[in-house]
Each structure stands twice: as C-alpha cells, then as structure tokens.
Design a protein around this motif. Structure first.
Motif, mmCIF file in Angstrom:
data_model
loop_
_atom_site.group_PDB
_atom_site.id
_atom_site.type_symbol
_atom_site.label_atom_id
_atom_site.label_comp_id
_atom_site.label_asym_id
_atom_site.label_seq_id
_atom_site.Cartn_x
_atom_site.Cartn_y
_atom_site.Cartn_z
ATOM 1 N N LYS A 46 40.130 34.590 38.566
ATOM 2 C CA LYS A 46 39.769 34.413 39.981
ATOM 3 C C LYS A 46 40.969 34.057 40.855
ATOM 4 N N HIS A 47 42.095 33.746 40.245
ATOM 5 C CA HIS A 47 43.285 33.358 41.012
ATOM 6 C C HIS A 47 44.483 34.171 40.541
ATOM 7 N N GLY A 48 45.193 34.706 41.503
ATOM 8 C CA GLY A 48 46.421 35.417 41.203
ATOM 9 C C GLY A 48 46.215 36.870 40.835
ATOM 10 N N PRO A 49 47.321 37.539 40.518
ATOM 11 C CA PRO A 49 47.255 38.959 40.152
ATOM 12 C C PRO A 49 46.808 39.147 38.705
ATOM 13 N N PHE A 50 46.185 40.300 38.448
ATOM 14 C CA PHE A 50 45.776 40.637 37.086
ATOM 15 C C PHE A 50 45.699 42.152 36.963
ATOM 16 N N ILE A 51 46.110 42.655 35.805
ATOM 17 C CA ILE A 51 46.075 44.086 35.517
ATOM 18 C C ILE A 51 45.246 44.289 34.258
ATOM 19 N N LEU A 52 44.211 45.091 34.382
ATOM 20 C CA LEU A 52 43.406 45.463 33.221
ATOM 21 C C LEU A 52 43.686 46.927 32.932
ATOM 22 N N VAL A 53 44.046 47.208 31.693
ATOM 23 C CA VAL A 53 44.328 48.584 31.300
ATOM 24 C C VAL A 53 43.285 48.987 30.260
ATOM 25 N N VAL A 54 42.475 49.988 30.595
ATOM 26 C CA VAL A 54 41.524 50.527 29.621
ATOM 27 C C VAL A 54 42.270 51.625 28.876
ATOM 28 N N SER A 55 42.370 51.454 27.572
ATOM 29 C CA SER A 55 43.217 52.335 26.770
ATOM 30 C C SER A 55 42.608 52.496 25.386
ATOM 31 N N ALA A 130 43.678 53.847 31.954
ATOM 32 C CA ALA A 130 43.185 53.576 33.304
ATOM 33 C C ALA A 130 43.675 52.185 33.689
ATOM 34 N N PHE A 131 44.444 52.112 34.749
ATOM 35 C CA PHE A 131 45.033 50.860 35.215
ATOM 36 C C PHE A 131 44.209 50.328 36.386
ATOM 37 N N TYR A 132 43.725 49.088 36.274
ATOM 38 C CA TYR A 132 42.950 48.432 37.325
ATOM 39 C C TYR A 132 43.729 47.206 37.778
ATOM 40 N N PHE A 133 43.929 47.091 39.078
ATOM 41 C CA PHE A 133 44.732 46.010 39.646
ATOM 42 C C PHE A 133 43.829 45.096 40.473
ATOM 43 N N PHE A 134 43.905 43.798 40.187
ATOM 44 C CA PHE A 134 43.071 42.790 40.841
ATOM 45 C C PHE A 134 43.956 41.714 41.450
ATOM 46 N N LEU A 135 43.466 41.124 42.533
ATOM 47 C CA LEU A 135 44.125 39.977 43.145
ATOM 48 C C LEU A 135 43.048 38.956 43.479
ATOM 49 N N ASP A 136 43.207 37.760 42.957
ATOM 50 C CA ASP A 136 42.243 36.670 43.157
ATOM 51 C C ASP A 136 40.823 37.093 42.776
ATOM 52 N N GLY A 137 40.707 37.878 41.715
ATOM 53 C CA GLY A 137 39.417 38.312 41.203
ATOM 54 C C GLY A 137 38.833 39.534 41.879
ATOM 55 N N ASP A 138 39.479 40.000 42.950
ATOM 56 C CA ASP A 138 38.981 41.168 43.680
ATOM 57 C C ASP A 138 39.729 42.429 43.274
ATOM 58 N N PHE A 139 38.964 43.506 43.112
ATOM 59 C CA PHE A 139 39.561 44.796 42.796
ATOM 60 C C PHE A 139 40.376 45.285 43.992
ATOM 61 N N VAL A 140 41.624 45.744 43.711
ATOM 62 C CA VAL A 140 42.509 46.236 44.766
ATOM 63 C C VAL A 140 42.671 47.751 44.670
ATOM 64 N N GLN A 141 43.030 48.235 43.498
ATOM 65 C CA GLN A 141 43.204 49.669 43.330
ATOM 66 C C GLN A 141 43.295 50.015 41.856
ATOM 67 N N SER A 142 43.280 51.324 41.578
ATOM 68 C CA SER A 142 43.420 51.788 40.196
ATOM 69 C C SER A 142 44.057 53.163 40.197
ATOM 70 N N SER A 157 53.844 50.730 43.373
ATOM 71 C CA SER A 157 53.011 50.544 44.552
ATOM 72 C C SER A 157 51.835 49.617 44.247
ATOM 73 N N ALA A 158 51.160 49.850 43.134
ATOM 74 C CA ALA A 158 50.010 49.022 42.750
ATOM 75 C C ALA A 158 50.443 47.582 42.482
ATOM 76 N N LEU A 159 51.578 47.406 41.816
ATOM 77 C CA LEU A 159 52.081 46.050 41.557
ATOM 78 C C LEU A 159 52.372 45.327 42.867
ATOM 79 N N ALA A 160 52.998 46.010 43.805
ATOM 80 C CA ALA A 160 53.310 45.407 45.109
ATOM 81 C C ALA A 160 52.020 45.009 45.828
ATOM 82 N N ASN A 161 50.974 45.802 45.683
ATOM 83 C CA ASN A 161 49.705 45.511 46.365
ATOM 84 C C ASN A 161 48.984 44.290 45.812
ATOM 85 N N ILE A 162 49.376 43.831 44.633
ATOM 86 C CA ILE A 162 48.793 42.589 44.104
ATOM 87 C C ILE A 162 49.835 41.466 44.056
#
Length: 174
Positions: A46-55, A130-142, A157-162
């Motif tokens: 719920k806090h900070g950046p997070f990257i989930l990779v479905v692989s 599949a790369f999913y980028f989250f910030l503070d628990g919210d989905f930002v982009q993939s 670009s995705a890293l910068a966005n989180i």
C-alpha cells in the motif's frame, strides 16, 4: 502437512507448508524450493512503488527479461527491492524449474499463485512476461512481452511513472 514420499512413477513430492488463518478472498502464493512449498499471503504493498511480473520459468521471453534486468546493476537493485515474479497456476508443478530460476536470477524472487489472480488488472494478462507497475497500492500501468533486444524505453518510462529512476545522477554541488 504432506510428508515426502517416493513412488516409482512420481518425482519426490515436496513438503507442503500451508497457512490456515487467511481470509478466504486473500491471494496466497507458494514460495517454491526443491524441498518444500511454502504458502503465504500476498498483496500489493500500500506504500511506495511495486512491480509485479507475471512470468513463467520456461518462457524464453521471461528469461530474456530476467537476464537483461540482472545484467544491469541499477535495474537489478530496483527489481530486487521492489518486484516479485509470479507464475499463474498451470497443469503440473515442476519445482526444478523454479529452483533453476532462483539459481540463475537470485535477485528476482519468484513464486506461484495459489489461484488465478483475483484482480481484474491481472486477469487481463495475455502473455508473459507481463509487467504491472503500482504506486501506493494503485495500478499505474503495464506492458506485456519482451523482444530479444529488450524493452528499455517502456521499462524506463514505467519505472519513472512509479517514482523509480534507473539512471540515478548525483546532485551537483555548485
């Protein structure tokens, strides 16, 4: 708990460590080693950046992405601190594939989803990685996929966005 048993027609069955006190809608994952499967709760922080990779450990594109990330010192640090690699459940479980993944990419933790992903964002996955980028628990982009030459522009670009900057520059003192 299931103890190891040897059958002529099966490989060794790993010890299974289950977590029993979880809400029924809680996503759980399996951390996999040759010796055991360990179930644990999983959620997007719920806090900070997070990257989930479905692989999947057998996917050549997933391995290319992991190799690219592991060979770049900045990316390796970012992904070791802020990511988790998950595999969706399939027909059979071959623990040796996850063990090899862990040996090849020790800074890229990987596990197996216990059930199909409950999130509509994750259910829309149409390929791996599949790369999913989250910030503070919210989905930002993939983004999905990884060409042989890598995806540095989409990834940066995705890293910068989180809020993660791959190219950390020292602040000049003038």
């Amino acid at each position: 708990m299931v103890e190891e048993q040897k059958f002529d027609f099966l490989q060794m069955v790993p010890k299974v460590h289950r977590v029993t006190k979880l809400a029924s809608d809680q996503l759980t994952i399996w951390d996999i080693s040759k010796e055991s499967l360990k179930e644990r709760a999983f959620s997007i922080p719920k806090h900070g950046p997070f990257i989930l990779v479905v692989s999947t450990p057998l996917c050549s594109f997933c391995n290319s992405a992991a190799k690219y990330i592991s060979s770049d010192e900045e990316l390796k640090i970012i992904f070791s601190e802020y990511s988790y690699w998950l595999t969706e459940p399939r027909g059979q479980l071959y623990t040796e594939h996850f063990e090899r993944w862990s040996l090849r990419y020790p800074k890229l933790p990987a596990g197996l989803m216990n059930v199909k992903p409950p999130s509509p964002v994750l259910r829309s996955n149409i390929g791996t990685p599949a790369f999913y980028f989250f910030l503070d628990g919210d989905f930002v982009q993939s983004f999905v996929g990884w060409p042989r030459e890598g995806e540095p522009i989409a990834l940066d670009s995705a890293l910068a966005n989180i809020g993660l900057n791959r190219f950390r520059k020292p602040i000049s003192k003038t």
